[in-house]
Scaffold this motif. Structure first.
Motif, PDB file in Angstrom:
ATOM      1  N   ARG A 158       0.825  -1.205   0.000  1.00  0.00           N
ATOM      2  CA  ARG A 158       0.000   0.000   0.000  1.00  0.00           C
ATOM      3  C   ARG A 158       0.862   1.259   0.000  1.00  0.00           C
ATOM      4  N   HIS A 159       1.989   1.200   0.660  1.00  0.00           N
ATOM      5  CA  HIS A 159       2.875   2.362   0.723  1.00  0.00           C
ATOM      6  C   HIS A 159       3.603   2.559  -0.606  1.00  0.00           C
ATOM      7  N   ARG A 164       4.113   5.783  -5.583  1.00  0.00           N
ATOM      8  CA  ARG A 164       4.015   5.962  -7.037  1.00  0.00           C
ATOM      9  C   ARG A 164       3.095   7.127  -7.399  1.00  0.00           C
ATOM     10  N   ARG A 165       2.082   7.369  -6.591  1.00  0.00           N
ATOM     11  CA  ARG A 165       1.161   8.482  -6.862  1.00  0.00           C
ATOM     12  C   ARG A 165       1.807   9.840  -6.595  1.00  0.00           C
ATOM     13  N   ARG A 166       2.896   9.851  -5.830  1.00  0.00           N
ATOM     14  CA  ARG A 166       3.464  11.130  -5.392  1.00  0.00           C
ATOM     15  C   ARG A 166       4.773  11.490  -6.094  1.00  0.00           C
ATOM     16  N   PHE A 254       2.964  14.303   5.793  1.00  0.00           N
ATOM     17  CA  PHE A 254       4.381  14.256   6.185  1.00  0.00           C
ATOM     18  C   PHE A 254       5.124  15.335   5.418  1.00  0.00           C
ATOM     19  N   ASP A 255       6.234  15.772   5.970  1.00  0.00           N
ATOM     20  CA  ASP A 255       6.987  16.912   5.436  1.00  0.00           C
ATOM     21  C   ASP A 255       8.211  16.410   4.672  1.00  0.00           C
ATOM     22  N   PHE A 256       7.962  15.863   3.473  1.00  0.00           N
ATOM     23  CA  PHE A 256       9.057  15.396   2.625  1.00  0.00           C
ATOM     24  C   PHE A 256       8.524  15.421   1.202  1.00  0.00           C
ATOM     25  N   ASP A 257       8.972  16.410   0.424  1.00  0.00           N
ATOM     26  CA  ASP A 257       8.472  16.587  -0.937  1.00  0.00           C
ATOM     27  C   ASP A 257       9.204  15.626  -1.876  1.00  0.00           C
TER      28      ASP A 257
END
Length: 297
Positions: A158-159, A164-166, A254-257
């Motif tokens: 799931r992760h 992949r979506r991000r 979460f804070d990671f672009d």
């Protein structure tokens, strides 16, 4: 003088990653030392100098190590958890911290603890110790050209889908679990190939501590997603890297672009410098000729 390197009989390539970090400091490898059987006499004759970093200890074994082993004790984790399958067996730390075990650690210390839980455990037993961090932090920084890939190391399905979506980058899925590759040389080569992949990646997202910490050393942006409930063992990842809890990663909180991965925190560097200095001093001392009085014996 002889030099030894830890080897393993596990399916976790993170063990070999730790030996790769240790081997960088050795002038050569004369003997392989089975981590879970250090009571056995090493091959050859005379003292064998070895960096004993890693997670201690899994299978039933005798402790302390054989008297011919001359250790540098650092980046050690002592597990206080009982085996789920053998609940009647004392936890590893209890089997290591018998009176004989404590005496050996004291005589060969100070002991470098990989995590604060191990450091506090050693302090409670009045064993000279220090918080060393993990030796994989001393792996060399990468100058490789970055590939447009994001590595997913042991992420749940799931992760991986959420990852992949991000990101528009290609996602490469790898694992540290390897029950197929056998033999020390072959497993070390497999682990090195993984490290080479991490060093070239645009970013890495992982549940594994010994993927996270090497990425810090390489300068590869890394996001640690801890799924292991043993937070005490995983403390270095929480303290040194960007972290997203599993549920937060799925929800995007979460804070990671991942489109523009941020640089890693820098608070691991003092640990790495001190580890490298201790290892170099240990090897330099081990390489000196023995005193004249010892040669005369």
């Amino acid at each position: 003088m002889s030099f030894g390197l830890l080897t393993y009989e596990t399916t976790n390539l993170g063990d070999e990653v730790q030996s790769i970090a240790a081997q960088r400091f050795l002038p050569r490898v004369d003997a392989l030392l089975q981590r879970d059987a250090l009571q056995r006499e090493p091959d050859g004759a005379g003292p064998v100098h070895a960096i004993l970093n890693g997670w201690y200890l899994g299978p039933p074994m005798q402790w302390p190590p054989h008297p011919r082993i001359r250790p540098l004790l650092l980046s050690m984790h002592f597990s206080t958890r009982r085996s789920r399958r053998r609940i009647w067996r004392a936890p590893p730390a209890a089997r290591m911290l018998t009176p004989q075990g404590r005496a050996w650690l004291t005589a060969n210390g100070p002991v470098g603890a990989r995590d604060l839980a191990t450091f506090e455990l050693l302090q409670r037993h009045r064993i000279p110790s220090w918080h060393s961090g993990c030796l994989t932090l001393t792996l060399p920084a990468s100058s490789a050209v970055r590939d447009d890939v994001v590595v997913a190391c042991d992420l749940p399905p799931r992760h991986v889908e959420a990852l992949r979506r991000r990101t528009a980058s290609r996602v490469v899925c790898v694992t540290h679990h390897d029950a197929v590759t056998t033999g020390h040389a072959q497993r070390m080569a497999t682990a090195q190939a993984l490290l080479d992949l991490y060093a070239r990646a645009r970013a890495v997202v992982t549940t594994r501590l010994h993927c996270t910490l090497p990425c810090l050393a390489f300068g590869t942006p890394v996001l640690f997603v801890p799924v292991d409930p043993d937070r005490r063992r995983q403390q270095p990842g929480f303290d040194l890297a960007h972290v997203a809890m599993p549920a937060a990663f799925l929800s995007g909180r979460f804070d990671f672009d991942l489109k523009t991965p941020p640089p890693n925190p820098e608070n691991w560097r003092p640990l790495a410098r001190q580890l490298a200095e201790r290892c170099r001093d240990f090897i330099l001392s081990a390489s000196r000729p023995p005193p004249v009085q010892e040669l005369a014996r």
